[in-house]
Design an enzyme around this catalytic site. Structure first.
Site, PDB file in Angstrom:
ATOM      1  N   LYS A  32     -10.313   0.408  -2.309  1.00  0.00           N
ATOM      2  CA  LYS A  32     -10.454  -0.022  -0.912  1.00  0.00           C
ATOM      3  C   LYS A  32     -11.845   0.302  -0.375  1.00  0.00           C
ATOM      4  CE  LYS A  32      -7.914   0.533   3.482  1.00  0.00           C
ATOM      5  NZ  LYS A  32      -6.802   1.294   4.102  1.00  0.00           N
ATOM      6  N   CYS A  60      -4.863  -3.620   3.146  1.00  0.00           N
ATOM      7  CA  CYS A  60      -4.574  -3.249   4.540  1.00  0.00           C
ATOM      8  C   CYS A  60      -5.761  -3.468   5.491  1.00  0.00           C
ATOM      9  CB  CYS A  60      -4.074  -1.812   4.585  1.00  0.00           C
ATOM     10  SG  CYS A  60      -3.217  -1.384   6.139  1.00  0.00           S
ATOM     11  N   GLU A 109       0.846  -1.188   0.000  1.00  0.00           N
ATOM     12  CA  GLU A 109       0.000   0.000   0.000  1.00  0.00           C
ATOM     13  C   GLU A 109       0.884   1.243   0.000  1.00  0.00           C
ATOM     14  OE1 GLU A 109      -3.843   1.585   2.553  1.00  0.00           O
ATOM     15  OE2 GLU A 109      -2.204   0.618   3.645  1.00  0.00           O
TER      16      GLU A 109
END
Length: 323
Positions: A157, A199, A82
């Site tokens: 995301k 993440c 990321e």
């Protein structure tokens, strides 16, 4: 620079090293009833660990060196963490440095993939979407490039990190980032079918199970974990996601100090479907390698058929917030 050791069928090669450092080699046992294919027949993947800064071109240079090394060692797919493109000092700088997917920086990575003949998982690109002019917010976008440099998938995301961790400070990703609205179907790659996440997504097992149900064999969680949550949760979460989904889990991570106010935990790793960490990075920038054994994955799912034992009739409200 890196040596390989032939392992018995029930063991995996585990490698991790820093640039210009001696590699760390280790073996990991498997259940005796489950065998692997001959190691040299298995696809090799590389997991890259970097310390991004606000300097995009310096970051690209570092990532390019790791990708070139991964290709030289025979990897078919390299994973970057990321914020591989940059980590800014504040939200205003983040917005200033962001680019659209058809911008110059992603063009450089496309050329890198072509030149190296390798697939790239670009694990969290600061994307200016088509709605940039209206809302002045970006997307945290996981981009997958094939070996010809073409974008074959992109995932925005969906779970944004809005948390306050004592000792680590507040994080308000939603202040400058919009959440994605959909999951990306798993993508067929030379290493297996890859499910894309980023993440904080790893804290939501529903996502990993949904991707596995859709056919994923590999789940990837490019990340930038902090110094408090990292030691406490990083490895535990990754191993849990691998065990429950019966997938390989690949997690490329940011490490070290990015600037005066931000540091990341590192410890990039690969976890197999049994929950064993089969590769991990040493401290600092570098990469680790692992072979993906889909025959072992299928054996796991056959011996522990948890997806056949699920009771969706009992889980109806699982996705709802706690009351």
């Amino acid at each position: 620079m890196l040596g390989f050791i032939t392992r018995p069928p029930h063991q995996l090669l585990c490698t991790g090293y820093r640039l210009l450092r001696t590699p760390v080699l280790c073996t990991q046992p498997r259940p005796r009833t489950m065998s692997s294919s001959t190691s040299w027949e298995l696809p090799l993947v590389a997991v890259c660990q970097v310390t991004s800064t606000p300097n995009k071109q310096e970051n690209f240079k570092t990532c390019a060196e790791l990708v070139q090394e991964a290709a030289r060692l025979g990897a078919c797919l390299a994973f970057l963490p990321e914020a591989f493109d940059f980590i800014a000092r504040n939200p205003a700088e983040t917005l200033l440095l962001s680019e659209p997917l058809n911008g110059d920086l992603l063009g450089q990575y496309s050329q890198l993939a072509r030149e190296c003949g390798i697939w790239l998982s670009l694990g969290g690109f600061h994307e200016r979407g088509q709605d940039w002019e209206q809302n002045q917010k970006i997307y945290n976008c996981h981009v997958l490039l094939n070996s010809k440099g073409s974008v074959v998938a992109s995932y925005r995301k969906t779970h944004l990190c809005d948390v306050e961790i004592p000792g680590q400070g507040p994080m308000r990703e939603s202040n400058y980032t919009k959440p994605g609205g959909t999951l990306e179907p798993p993508v067929k790659t030379p290493a297996g079918k890859v499910g894309l996440a980023i993440c904080y997504d790893m804290r939501f097992p529903e996502l990993s199970l949904k991707l596995a149900q859709a056919g994923a064999e590999i789940l990837t969680y490019p990340s930038a974990f902090g110094s408090v949550t990292g030691p406490a949760h990083w490895e535990v979460l990754l191993r849990a996601r691998a065990i429950e989904s019966q997938c390989y889990v690949i997690a490329a991570a940011q490490c070290g100090r990015h600037h005066e106010t931000r540091a990341s935990y590192g410890h990039s790793m690969v976890v197999d479907p049994w929950g064993t960490v089969v590769a991990r990075c040493s401290e600092g920038p570098g990469l680790c390698l692992a072979r993906i054994d889909l025959h072992f994955l299928q054996q796991m799912r056959q011996h522990l058929p948890v997806f056949q034992h699920r009771r969706p009739d009992l889980y109806g409200s699982l996705g709802h917030p706690l009351s």
